[in-house]
Every structure is written in structure tokens, then in C-alpha cells.
Design an enzyme around this catalytic site. Sequence first.
Site, PDB file in Angstrom:
ATOM      1  N   ARG A   1     -20.482  -8.074   5.939  1.00 45.64           N
ATOM      2  CA  ARG A   1     -19.935  -9.423   5.794  1.00 45.64           C
ATOM      3  C   ARG A   1     -21.374  -9.439   6.685  1.00 45.64           C
ATOM      4  O   ARG A   1     -21.340 -10.781   6.722  1.00 45.64           O
ATOM      5  CB  ARG A   1     -19.268  -9.876   6.059  1.00 45.64           C
ATOM      6  CG  ARG A   1     -17.674  -9.782   5.432  1.00 45.64           C
ATOM      7  CD  ARG A   1     -18.082 -11.187   3.754  1.00 45.64           C
ATOM      8  NE  ARG A   1     -16.900 -10.541   2.955  1.00 45.64           N
ATOM      9  CZ  ARG A   1     -16.808 -10.376   1.866  1.00 45.64           C
ATOM     10  NH1 ARG A   1     -18.357 -10.823   0.939  1.00 45.64           N
ATOM     11  NH2 ARG A   1     -15.835 -10.617   1.059  1.00 45.64           N
ATOM     12  N   SER A   2     -22.542  -8.796   7.185  1.00 48.30           N
ATOM     13  CA  SER A   2     -23.737  -9.440   7.631  1.00 48.30           C
ATOM     14  C   SER A   2     -24.602 -10.161   6.971  1.00 48.30           C
ATOM     15  O   SER A   2     -25.473 -10.556   7.558  1.00 48.30           O
ATOM     16  CB  SER A   2     -23.740  -7.824   8.284  1.00 48.30           C
ATOM     17  OG  SER A   2     -24.581  -7.084   7.159  1.00 48.30           O
TER      18      SER A   2
ATOM     19  N   HIS B   1     -20.965 -11.729  -5.695  1.00 49.20           N
ATOM     20  CA  HIS B   1     -21.830 -11.472  -6.428  1.00 49.20           C
ATOM     21  C   HIS B   1     -22.599 -11.895  -7.201  1.00 49.20           C
ATOM     22  O   HIS B   1     -23.881 -11.776  -7.706  1.00 49.20           O
ATOM     23  CB  HIS B   1     -22.340  -9.845  -5.782  1.00 49.20           C
ATOM     24  CG  HIS B   1     -21.483  -9.519  -4.757  1.00 49.20           C
ATOM     25  ND1 HIS B   1     -23.310  -8.935  -4.572  1.00 49.20           N
ATOM     26  CD2 HIS B   1     -20.515  -9.188  -3.972  1.00 49.20           C
ATOM     27  CE1 HIS B   1     -22.390  -8.796  -3.343  1.00 49.20           C
ATOM     28  NE2 HIS B   1     -20.833  -8.977  -2.918  1.00 49.20           N
TER      29      HIS B   1
ATOM     30  N   ARG C   1     -24.207 -15.467  -7.594  1.00 50.68           N
ATOM     31  CA  ARG C   1     -25.454 -15.711  -6.642  1.00 50.68           C
ATOM     32  C   ARG C   1     -26.828 -15.069  -7.710  1.00 50.68           C
ATOM     33  O   ARG C   1     -27.729 -15.783  -7.021  1.00 50.68           O
ATOM     34  CB  ARG C   1     -25.044 -14.827  -5.140  1.00 50.68           C
ATOM     35  CG  ARG C   1     -24.413 -15.561  -4.264  1.00 50.68           C
ATOM     36  CD  ARG C   1     -25.040 -14.649  -2.661  1.00 50.68           C
ATOM     37  NE  ARG C   1     -25.270 -13.322  -2.921  1.00 50.68           N
ATOM     38  CZ  ARG C   1     -24.038 -12.989  -2.438  1.00 50.68           C
ATOM     39  NH1 ARG C   1     -22.788 -12.856  -1.440  1.00 50.68           N
ATOM     40  NH2 ARG C   1     -24.423 -11.348  -2.752  1.00 50.68           N
TER      41      ARG C   1
ATOM     42  N   GLU D   1     -23.485  -1.819 -14.744  1.00 53.16           N
ATOM     43  CA  GLU D   1     -22.370  -1.414 -14.121  1.00 53.16           C
ATOM     44  C   GLU D   1     -22.370   0.695 -13.856  1.00 53.16           C
ATOM     45  O   GLU D   1     -21.854   1.178 -15.249  1.00 53.16           O
ATOM     46  CB  GLU D   1     -20.954  -1.844 -14.330  1.00 53.16           C
ATOM     47  CG  GLU D   1     -20.838  -3.126 -14.035  1.00 53.16           C
ATOM     48  CD  GLU D   1     -19.865  -3.874 -14.355  1.00 53.16           C
ATOM     49  OE1 GLU D   1     -18.730  -2.524 -14.562  1.00 53.16           O
ATOM     50  OE2 GLU D   1     -19.792  -5.018 -13.705  1.00 53.16           O
TER      51      GLU D   1
END
Length: 429
Positions: free
Chosen positions: A260-261, A299, A302, A311
Amino acid sequence: MELTLLGTGAPAGLPRPDCPCAACAAAVGREARAATAVLVDGALLLDLTPGPAFAAARAGHSLHGVRHVLLSHPHDGPAMEFPAGLPAPVRVPDGQELALISGHRLWAVPLDSPGTGYEVTGPDGDRLLYLPPGAAPAGLEPAPATGTSATGTSAAAPGPSGHTEPRGHIPPSEPYDLVLLDVLGRPDALARLRAYGAVGPATDIVAVHLGHDVPPGDETHRRLAAAGARAEPDGTTLVVGAYRDTPPLPRRTLVLGGARSGKSVEAERRLAAFPGVEYVATGGARDGDPEWADRVALHRERRPASWRTTETCDLVPLLAERDAPPLLVDCLALWLTDAMDSVGAWDDARWANGGARALAARVTELTGALRATDRTVVAVSNEVGSGVVPGTPAGRRFRDELGRLNAAVAGECEQVLLVVAGTVQRLRG
């Protein structure tokens, strides 16, 4: 053409009066910006900034020669000032072409939001595109090569008094020499212009309409540089088409960070202004895990709609593709998990009896493909090993191998970034 940036800020300017945010607090000196306005060859003024006559004087220019004042967007900032002697400001109808008495040709570009953009062609043939805040050109569909429009009608011909019939698209042509737009607010606009060919490698991209929603300090300039753009202070004069020694964008970038950076957001942001990105999700699906499904959905939401998602953990064939769009790999830690699964790394006996060598070969194959690729690549990985030592041999093995993988991949990248608490530190490049 010569243009002077009388202002480069959002309609409300930067800093905003009485706003305590970090961006406004850092907007001092060269970073303080009045509402965007552009003076072209001393004869054409695109938008108005507070105190335009004083702004021009500070830049060493006068507004006495201005013959046209064009507005591009509904004005929601401070009250506009109309200095005596200037022509009345107007908005040109979308799609209208004009031949100006100053020798410039103008086309009003239809947009996907309220407002009008302007394409200006100078007497010497140089071309610039100016877009208002929060806007992108609408309908970037090239006209047929036969010279007819998409509706089947003939291309516009000059009419009385230099006017032409309206056209509704950017025509196929060479890329613009200069583009001024809201790079940070609408990176997708820049991506669409690149996909269409209206912005090329030699196009000078200047960010305008900078407001207090931009990051404070040098972070704004770092983000613009990642998009191939730059910001200039108010009062700067630019020569359209002049050569600029612009450093090339890094082709391979590794973005590291903890949980979560903000590392994935940073990686996505670095490619938001480029078209056709292939997003490689190495995590895959996990049946019966709603929390993982929520992460994946976040994700996906966004990502720009123009991006394609693949994938897979089979990265080498993707890196080997030639003349392919940019590649965003998120993330290498999950790639490593899959690779360690495949070689039986979690079993001590299998690890000691060939598993370690097999994993090293997989990493060597990956880094070799990264070295040889001609694609633009942004890869994301977790930075581990700074905290508590894992309590199991498998956990320690994964930590050690991820550290080795990160170091090997970093060795093949022109740029390496570390994201901590949403703040980016450049380690290389």
C-alpha cells in the site's frame, strides 16, 4: 512563431488565495502561476489572465499589437479583466477555420468537455495546439486519404473573408510542433494525441492550467518529465519549432515499494499519457477469495479504457515482441511466487536438489529478455527484507529470492524508483 506564457496556472491560479494546502504553500517564486494565457507573436491572445497588460510588461511585451483575443473555456476563476484597447474576447465556434489578418490560420478544435481548443498555424507554417483545462480533442478520427471527409463531403475550401466551412476533426498531417495542455489533469488527452500521430517524438509538450490539485514542489516536474512534458514559469517566451535537447524517456523502469505504498499507482501514472499500454497482471484469479477479487477490481477501475489486460506469468514472450506498445508488469513478486511454485521451492529437498538452480535459470531468462527488449517496460515489485525476519524457512527463502530478483531486474533498468508513503524517491535515472 513566438509565444509568451503570460500565465500557466488553473483558472483560479496557484496558489489560491487563503488556501492552506501543501501545493499552494509550495507555490512561491517561479512556481506561483496566474491563470493560463498565451500571447502568440504579439498579435493573438489565447485566454485572459488577471492583469494581462502587466503580465505582458513583466515578460517584456506589449498588448498594443493584439488583434484577436480568443477564449477557450467557461471562466470559473477571478473576474476577467479586459484592458482598454484590446479587441473584444470571443469564442470561435467548434470546427470553424479562420484566416487572421496577422497572417496566422486558426481552427477551433471540438472537445470532449465544455470549451474550445485552438490549432494555430503561423505564417512560417509552424503549428501549435492549445487545449483548455480538463479537455481533450473529440473524435480523433483521421480523414480518408482521398481528401474527402468522414461524411463523404469534400475537404473545406476557403470562403469569404478568409473563413472556411467547419470541419470536425484533426486532419491527418505531421505532428504539431508544440502542444499546450492540461497534462496532469488529462494525461489521456496526451495519450490520444500520441495514438493519432498529432504528437510525435519531436513535439514540444508544455503543461499549463496547473492548479492546487498538482503535487507540491519538484514532484510536479518529475511527473511531467515521466510523460515527456515540462512546465515553464509565467513570463517564459518560447519559439515554436526551436530545437530543444530533451532527455529521452527511460525505456525500462522498476518501481519498488512496500504494501500500500502507492507503487502500482506510480507505475500506472508513468504510462497514463501513452496509448495502447498492455497491462500484465501476474496475480491471476483466486476462486473463493472475495478480498483478492476486490483488489483486482480496484486496479482495473484505475486503468485507462484504452489499455489491454493480459493475465499471465509468461513474461519472456511478451518482452520479445517487436514494435509493440508499452508493457506494465504488476507485479514481479507474484511472478516469483509462480516461478518458485513451478520449481518446488517450498520443499527443502527439492530446493536443494535442483530447485535453486532451476529458479536461477528462470530469473536469468527473464532478465535477459528484459535486456534485449525494445518495448517500453514499467515493472512493479515489492521491496522486502527491511522488517522482521520471516519465521519459516519458506518465508525466508522467498524474501531472499525476491531481493535477488529485484537487484537483477534493477541492473537492467535505466530508472529505478522507490515509493514510500506515496512519495517517490529516484534511486537511478
